[in-house]
Design a protein around this motif. Structure first.
Motif, PDB file in Angstrom:
ATOM      1  N   ARG A 401       0.808  -1.222   0.000  1.00  0.00           N
ATOM      2  CA  ARG A 401       0.000   0.000   0.000  1.00  0.00           C
ATOM      3  C   ARG A 401       0.844   1.276   0.000  1.00  0.00           C
ATOM      4  N   THR A 402       2.151   1.130  -0.019  1.00  0.00           N
ATOM      5  CA  THR A 402       3.034   2.294  -0.100  1.00  0.00           C
ATOM      6  C   THR A 402       3.206   2.691  -1.562  1.00  0.00           C
ATOM      7  N   PRO A 403       2.895   3.923  -1.936  1.00  0.00           N
ATOM      8  CA  PRO A 403       3.002   4.315  -3.348  1.00  0.00           C
ATOM      9  C   PRO A 403       4.414   4.124  -3.892  1.00  0.00           C
ATOM     10  N   ALA A 404       4.474   3.710  -5.136  1.00  0.00           N
ATOM     11  CA  ALA A 404       5.755   3.579  -5.814  1.00  0.00           C
ATOM     12  C   ALA A 404       6.435   4.937  -5.897  1.00  0.00           C
ATOM     13  N   PRO A 405       7.736   5.013  -5.673  1.00  0.00           N
ATOM     14  CA  PRO A 405       8.429   6.309  -5.752  1.00  0.00           C
ATOM     15  C   PRO A 405       8.203   7.024  -7.082  1.00  0.00           C
ATOM     16  N   ALA A 406       7.982   6.255  -8.156  1.00  0.00           N
ATOM     17  CA  ALA A 406       7.822   6.872  -9.469  1.00  0.00           C
ATOM     18  C   ALA A 406       6.394   7.318  -9.757  1.00  0.00           C
ATOM     19  N   ALA A 407       5.423   6.977  -8.901  1.00  0.00           N
ATOM     20  CA  ALA A 407       4.024   7.354  -9.130  1.00  0.00           C
ATOM     21  C   ALA A 407       3.825   8.813  -8.738  1.00  0.00           C
ATOM     22  N   PRO A 408       3.535   9.709  -9.684  1.00  0.00           N
ATOM     23  CA  PRO A 408       3.561  11.147  -9.392  1.00  0.00           C
ATOM     24  C   PRO A 408       2.480  11.625  -8.429  1.00  0.00           C
ATOM     25  N   ARG A 409       1.330  10.949  -8.394  1.00  0.00           N
ATOM     26  CA  ARG A 409       0.244  11.369  -7.506  1.00  0.00           C
ATOM     27  C   ARG A 409       0.054  10.399  -6.340  1.00  0.00           C
ATOM     28  N   GLY A 410       1.063   9.592  -6.078  1.00  0.00           N
ATOM     29  CA  GLY A 410       0.929   8.603  -5.011  1.00  0.00           C
ATOM     30  C   GLY A 410      -0.225   7.660  -5.271  1.00  0.00           C
ATOM     31  N   GLU A 411      -0.424   7.294  -6.548  1.00  0.00           N
ATOM     32  CA  GLU A 411      -1.642   6.575  -6.940  1.00  0.00           C
ATOM     33  C   GLU A 411      -1.474   5.072  -7.094  1.00  0.00           C
ATOM     34  N   TYR A 412      -0.221   4.566  -6.967  1.00  0.00           N
ATOM     35  CA  TYR A 412      -0.047   3.136  -7.183  1.00  0.00           C
ATOM     36  C   TYR A 412       1.026   2.578  -6.270  1.00  0.00           C
ATOM     37  N   GLY A 413       0.687   1.435  -5.645  1.00  0.00           N
ATOM     38  CA  GLY A 413       1.637   0.748  -4.790  1.00  0.00           C
ATOM     39  C   GLY A 413       2.208  -0.455  -5.509  1.00  0.00           C
ATOM     40  N   LEU A 420      -2.718   8.320  -1.774  1.00  0.00           N
ATOM     41  CA  LEU A 420      -1.952   9.275  -0.968  1.00  0.00           C
ATOM     42  C   LEU A 420      -2.045  10.693  -1.513  1.00  0.00           C
ATOM     43  N   GLY A 421      -2.065  10.841  -2.819  1.00  0.00           N
ATOM     44  CA  GLY A 421      -2.086  12.171  -3.419  1.00  0.00           C
ATOM     45  C   GLY A 421      -0.687  12.657  -3.757  1.00  0.00           C
ATOM     46  N   ALA A 422      -0.644  13.728  -4.530  1.00  0.00           N
ATOM     47  CA  ALA A 422       0.631  14.314  -4.923  1.00  0.00           C
ATOM     48  C   ALA A 422       1.338  14.914  -3.722  1.00  0.00           C
ATOM     49  N   ALA A 423       2.661  14.838  -3.715  1.00  0.00           N
ATOM     50  CA  ALA A 423       3.434  15.346  -2.578  1.00  0.00           C
ATOM     51  C   ALA A 423       3.194  16.828  -2.357  1.00  0.00           C
ATOM     52  N   GLU A 424       3.070  17.596  -3.448  1.00  0.00           N
ATOM     53  CA  GLU A 424       2.872  19.033  -3.320  1.00  0.00           C
ATOM     54  C   GLU A 424       1.419  19.420  -3.069  1.00  0.00           C
ATOM     55  N   ASP A 425       0.484  18.463  -3.264  1.00  0.00           N
ATOM     56  CA  ASP A 425      -0.936  18.755  -3.069  1.00  0.00           C
ATOM     57  C   ASP A 425      -1.675  17.459  -2.752  1.00  0.00           C
ATOM     58  N   VAL A 434     -12.215  10.326   0.038  1.00  0.00           N
ATOM     59  CA  VAL A 434     -11.878   9.140   0.822  1.00  0.00           C
ATOM     60  C   VAL A 434     -10.540   9.384   1.515  1.00  0.00           C
ATOM     61  N   PRO A 435     -10.339   8.870   2.734  1.00  0.00           N
ATOM     62  CA  PRO A 435      -9.075   9.095   3.449  1.00  0.00           C
ATOM     63  C   PRO A 435      -7.846   8.675   2.639  1.00  0.00           C
ATOM     64  N   THR A 436      -6.749   9.350   2.909  1.00  0.00           N
ATOM     65  CA  THR A 436      -5.525   9.114   2.134  1.00  0.00           C
ATOM     66  C   THR A 436      -4.900   7.759   2.410  1.00  0.00           C
ATOM     67  N   ASP A 437      -5.284   7.087   3.502  1.00  0.00           N
ATOM     68  CA  ASP A 437      -4.702   5.770   3.781  1.00  0.00           C
ATOM     69  C   ASP A 437      -5.412   4.645   3.034  1.00  0.00           C
ATOM     70  N   ALA A 438      -6.453   4.963   2.284  1.00  0.00           N
ATOM     71  CA  ALA A 438      -7.190   3.941   1.549  1.00  0.00           C
ATOM     72  C   ALA A 438      -6.327   3.347   0.440  1.00  0.00           C
ATOM     73  N   PHE A 439      -6.533   2.067   0.194  1.00  0.00           N
ATOM     74  CA  PHE A 439      -5.938   1.430  -0.986  1.00  0.00           C
ATOM     75  C   PHE A 439      -6.974   0.476  -1.550  1.00  0.00           C
ATOM     76  N   GLU A 440      -6.794   0.133  -2.838  1.00  0.00           N
ATOM     77  CA  GLU A 440      -7.940  -0.433  -3.539  1.00  0.00           C
ATOM     78  C   GLU A 440      -7.527  -1.443  -4.610  1.00  0.00           C
TER      79      GLU A 440
END
Length: 488
Positions: A401-413, A420-425, A434-440
């Motif tokens: 459930r930890t986003p891949a470092p290369a995923a720009p919006r924290g959208e894929y583990g 998680l969302g983008a680091a800057e936003d 939905v809460p940012t800790d959700a994974f799907e």
């Protein structure tokens, strides 16, 4: 004389102009004819097999795994390929598809392995192991069962304190509503679990708690679990070069440096065109090729491994092939999946479908009942532990459930979509309500198993939604979460 000459001269001049145009006309007609022949050849050899393979495979699974009637399948599951002729053979559990006798494809049900396309090379292999393999499921205990998730017995307990039953029912009513006749939702099942208890469950007409339904790309998350089991046994390593023999034939092949973790996180750097339909090579991977992994394995690098995120079903099938290579035959593979994952969770409806070579199509072909999809979600909600027993290795869920470092919006583990969302936003995320800790687990046509640890919730939605705009997972999940106990 002059008048006669003038009259005679005009036709002569016209004939001369026509003679000048004929060569160009013939060239144009010839080019058009060659183009028609070329397109016709392409259609018969490439496009039509994609359509007939889709019709045979999906029709077979719907009929002989999900238990759908042929007329229902033709009207719904196969409506997009209505030009394909489809024949269902219930006695042989076989579906054959063709277009006016052309591009004929066949799929057969192979008991615990679901439906598999028959190819000239693969049919012999699948028939050989299907005829000899041992059962992969233990018999069901006939005695009384406890409530979900440990069993399927009735739960006599009252609603948990803080549950807004009216609001939850309203959310389910909306999920099954059809506000736009031109864009059907076709929700088939919804299940909501909170803190390990089943608090809502509903099915469309013709479906019930025993119906195994396709997850499409939710199969990727099943692949994640299977890989995790092999990591726990020490048979696979995340950060080691992926064991793909084709990449090691040439000592200078840069793909040999791709790690298994980079494959799981879809950051391999491999080219892959995630396109389907008559013009998409992805359809060959699922509905034509003997090996579901071959297309992706053959792709070149277009980026340094680990530096670029790109969603790729082909990558998931490479992972599935790596898993398959750990076993002597598909029978041993299926038995391992059942013994180490499904039986400990009480999952009895799971059908993982194989390609003709015997590899689980880990990108796309897993079917389970809504209750069993929820059981798998509950395993991940509880950090890989079920009923006090650790199923997945410690730390595996956190990794997944930890986003891949290369995923720009924290959208894929790791074969899970994250939020998680983008680091800057952080508000720039897949499911903003939905809460940012959700994974799907997410699949084509609106399949979803949403896991929300901060709310102790698992929300399952299964359907046949062809128009993406007609279903909004974010809005539905927000309504459900607002009805559950705890702080929204």
């Amino acid at each position: 004389m002059n008048e006669t000459e003038g009259v005679a001269a005009r036709p002569g001049r016209k004939r001369k102009r026509k003679r000048k145009r004929r060569p160009a006309l013939y060239v144009s007609l010839g080019a058009l004819g060659l183009g028609v022949i070329a397109f016709g050849t392409y259609a018969v050899r490439v496009m039509l097999p994609r359509a007939t393979g889709y019709a045979a495979k999906i029709g077979c699974s719907a009929a002989f795994v999900s238990g759908r009637a042929p007329e229902q399948i033709l009207a719904e599951e196969l409506a997009s390929v209505s030009f394909v002729g489809v024949e269902f053979d219930a006695s042989a559990q076989r579906v054959e598809a063709s277009v006016l006798g052309l591009a004929r494809q066949e799929a057969r049900r192979r008991r615990d392995a679901g439906c598999t396309l028959s190819t000239s090379a693969g049919a012999t292999q699948t028939e050989a192991w299907a005829a000899e393999r041992r059962p992969v499921r233990a018999p069901l205990d006939p005695g009384p069962q406890p409530p979900w998730p440990l069993g399927d017995g009735d739960d006599p307990r009252p609603d948990p304190p803080g549950l807004d039953r009216a609001a939850l029912n309203t959310a389910l009513d909306r999920a099954f509503a059809e506000p736009d006749p031109e864009a059907s939702r076709r929700t088939r099942a919804v299940l909501v679990a909170h803190d390990g208890r089943l608090v809502a469950e509903r099915y469309a007409e013709g479906f019930d708690a025993d119906t195994a339904l396709p997850g499409w790309s939710m199969a990727k998350s099943v692949t994640n679990a299977l890989f995790g089991l092999l990591v726990a046994r020490g048979e696979l390593e995340l950060d080691a070069p992926a064991p793909v023999p084709e990449w090691r034939e040439d000592p200078d092949d840069p793909r040999a440096a791709i790690t298994s973790s980079q494959l799981l996180r879809m950051s391999s750097g491999l080219a892959f065109d995630e396109q389907y339909g008559p013009f998409g090579a992805g359809s060959d991977m699922l509905f034509v090729d003997e090996s579901c992994a071959a297309l992706a394995i053959d792709q070149p690098l277009i980026a340094e491994p680990g530096t670029r995120y790109a969603y790729s079903s082909g990558t998931a099938n490479i992972v599935a092939r790596i898993i398959r290579d750990r076993f002597d035959d598909p029978s041993a593979q299926l038995a391992f999946f059942a013994r180490e994952l499904f039986e400990p969770l009480g999952i009895r409806s799971a059908v993982l479908e194989l390609d003709p070579s015997g590899t689980f199509v880990g990108s796309s072909f897993a079917l389970m009942s809504a209750r069993d999809w929820a059981r798998l979600g509950q395993l991940y909600l509880d950090d890989g532990v079920f009923d006090g027993r650790r199923i997945l290795p410690e730390g595996w869920v956190a990794y997944s459930r930890t986003p891949a470092p290369a995923a720009p919006r924290g959208e894929y583990g790791a074969l899970f979509q994250t939020n998680l969302g983008a680091a800057e936003d952080p508000d720039d995320r897949r499911l903003p309500s939905v809460p940012t800790d959700a994974f799907e687990m997410v699949g084509y046509e609106g399949q979803s198993v949403l896991i929300v640890p901060s709310r102790r919730a698992v929300i399952v939605r299964l359907g046949l939604t062809r128009a993406p705009a007609s279903w909004n997972t974010d809005a539905f999940a927000a309504q459900v979460l607002a009805s559950l106990p705890g702080t929204p």
